[in-house]
Design an enzyme around this catalytic site. Structure first.
Site, short mmCIF file in Angstrom:
data_model
loop_
_atom_site.label_atom_id
_atom_site.label_comp_id
_atom_site.label_asym_id
_atom_site.label_seq_id
_atom_site.Cartn_x
_atom_site.Cartn_y
_atom_site.Cartn_z
N SER A 1 7.34 -5.65 2.15
CA SER A 1 7.49 -7.07 1.79
C SER A 1 7.80 -7.27 0.31
CB SER A 1 6.26 -7.87 2.20
OG SER A 1 5.18 -7.08 2.52
N MET B 1 -2.25 6.00 3.27
CA MET B 1 -2.20 4.60 3.72
C MET B 1 -3.18 3.76 2.90
SD MET B 1 0.11 4.49 6.04
CE MET B 1 -0.11 2.72 6.20
N HIS C 1 12.33 4.29 3.76
CA HIS C 1 11.14 4.55 4.58
C HIS C 1 11.28 3.84 5.93
CE1 HIS C 1 6.84 5.49 5.06
NE2 HIS C 1 6.71 4.29 5.60
N SER D 1 10.57 0.07 2.55
CA SER D 1 10.26 0.19 3.98
C SER D 1 11.05 -0.88 4.73
CB SER D 1 8.76 -0.01 4.19
OG SER D 1 8.52 -0.22 5.57
N GLY E 1 3.01 -6.39 5.33
CA GLY E 1 2.50 -7.63 4.75
C GLY E 1 0.99 -7.74 4.64
N ASP F 1 9.43 3.12 9.58
CA ASP F 1 8.14 3.12 10.27
C ASP F 1 8.33 3.14 11.78
OD1 ASP F 1 6.16 2.90 8.13
OD2 ASP F 1 7.16 1.00 7.68
N HIS G 1 8.13 7.80 9.02
CA HIS G 1 6.66 7.73 9.12
C HIS G 1 6.30 7.50 10.58
CE1 HIS G 1 2.87 5.19 7.87
NE2 HIS G 1 2.54 6.27 8.55
N MET H 1 6.43 3.11 15.33
CA MET H 1 5.13 2.74 15.93
C MET H 1 5.24 2.76 17.44
SD MET H 1 4.25 -0.52 13.52
CE MET H 1 4.36 -0.44 11.74
N ASP I 1 1.39 3.77 0.73
CA ASP I 1 2.05 2.91 1.71
C ASP I 1 1.12 1.78 2.16
OD1 ASP I 1 3.79 1.95 3.61
OD2 ASP I 1 3.56 3.63 4.99
N MET J 1 3.91 6.79 13.34
CA MET J 1 2.60 6.28 13.76
C MET J 1 2.57 6.36 15.27
SD MET J 1 2.52 3.18 11.02
CE MET J 1 4.28 3.36 10.69
C1 DX5 Z 1 2.49 -0.12 7.77
C2 DX5 Z 1 3.71 0.66 7.36
C3 DX5 Z 1 4.26 0.32 6.03
C4 DX5 Z 1 4.70 -1.11 5.88
C5 DX5 Z 1 4.34 -1.53 4.49
O1 DX5 Z 1 1.92 0.44 8.90
O2 DX5 Z 1 3.45 2.04 7.36
O3 DX5 Z 1 5.31 1.21 5.65
O4 DX5 Z 1 6.07 -1.31 6.07
O5 DX5 Z 1 4.60 -2.88 4.38
P1 DX5 Z 1 4.14 -3.72 3.12
O6 DX5 Z 1 4.75 -3.08 1.91
O7 DX5 Z 1 4.65 -5.07 3.43
O8 DX5 Z 1 2.62 -3.64 3.08
ZN ZN Z 2 5.03 3.41 6.53
#
Ligand code: DX5
Ligand code: ZN
Length: 219
Positions: free
Chosen positions: A197, A136, A32, A7, A144, A34, A65, A36, A174, A67
């Site tokens: 992370s 999720m 991946h 990600s 993180g 993200d 992804h 948002m 995820d 969101m």
């Molecule tokens: C969170 C994201 C994840 C995020 C995961 O809302 O959808 O894809 O990047 O990050 P880590 O692996 O650091 O939890």
């Molecule tokens: Zn994600």
């Protein structure tokens, strides 16, 4: 077969091309991304411009992804930017079916993302219409965070549900995924591990992704 999806939320954006190449060299299977909107989740991240930039840096499939509230508004933009697979949240609006149909009409693979507190039965009506469930294992919005332990049981339940319905959809996990839980997740039925992370922080991505795969397949 297990696939790993770094990600880029946790990557160094000042050096994104190099980060993608490092992930690729370490054996990444998908990238991946993200998205948002500051409304569905309390954070803003990236949009089609970043997907388009990634498209120019790697030939790996881009797993977007969303969101985002009412994601159907943006599907065409992400397709034009080069997305291969788009996941929309089961909780993101009243028109899940329409969004999934649109993703397919655009020639892409469709996924449904599901929050930790949403019952898996929310997927029942669309199980045979999707290529991926994006489970999720943290509350979405930030990288993180710590893995929610109950997610392991949800992966196992989802695997049973998919088998019963005859679906071949991937189970992508995820949030909070790393060497400490990768093997258990694969054992429970995860087919794609998404990690931010654990891959892009605390070391070189090429090495970190190899370590993640070894941990996932150990034993
Ligand atoms: C969170 C994201 C994840 C995020 C995961 O809302 O959808 O894809 O990047 O990050 P880590 O692996 O650091 O939890
Ligand atoms: Zn994600």
């Amino acid at each position: 077969m297990l696939r790993l999806a770094p990600s880029i939320l946790a990557a160094d954006f000042a050096d994104l091309r190099a980060e993608l190449l490092r992930a690729e060299a370490g054996g990444a299977d998908l990238i991946h991304i993200d998205v948002m909107d500051g409304q569905f989740v309390p954070n803003l991240s990236m949009g089609p411009l970043v997907v388009e930039a990634c498209r120019r840096c790697t030939a790996l499939p881009l797993d977007v992804h969303l969101m985002v509230v009412a994601p159907e508004r943006f599907l065409q933009d992400f397709q034009s930017a080069g997305a291969d697979r788009i996941s929309v949240h089961a909780e993101a609006g009243p028109h899940l079916q329409r969004a999934l149909d649109l993703v397919h009409e655009l020639g892409l693979q469709a996924g449904v993302a599901i929050n930790p507190a949403t019952p898996l039965s929310a997927l029942d009506a669309v199980l045979n219409d999707i290529e991926q469930v994006l489970l999720m294992s943290v509350s979405p919005g930030f990288g993180g965070q710590s893995f929610l332990h109950k997610s392991l049981q949800r992966v196992a339940e989802l695997a049973t549900k998919l088998r019963a319905s005859g679906s071949n959809a991937d189970i992508s996990v995820d949030g909070g995924v790393g060497t400490h839980n990768a093997q258990a997740l694969v054992g429970a039925g995860a087919t794609i591990l998404i990690a931010g992370s654990a891959i892009f922080q605390g070391g070189e991505a090429t090495v970190r992704i190899r370590q993640l795969r070894s941990a996932a397949l150990a034993g």
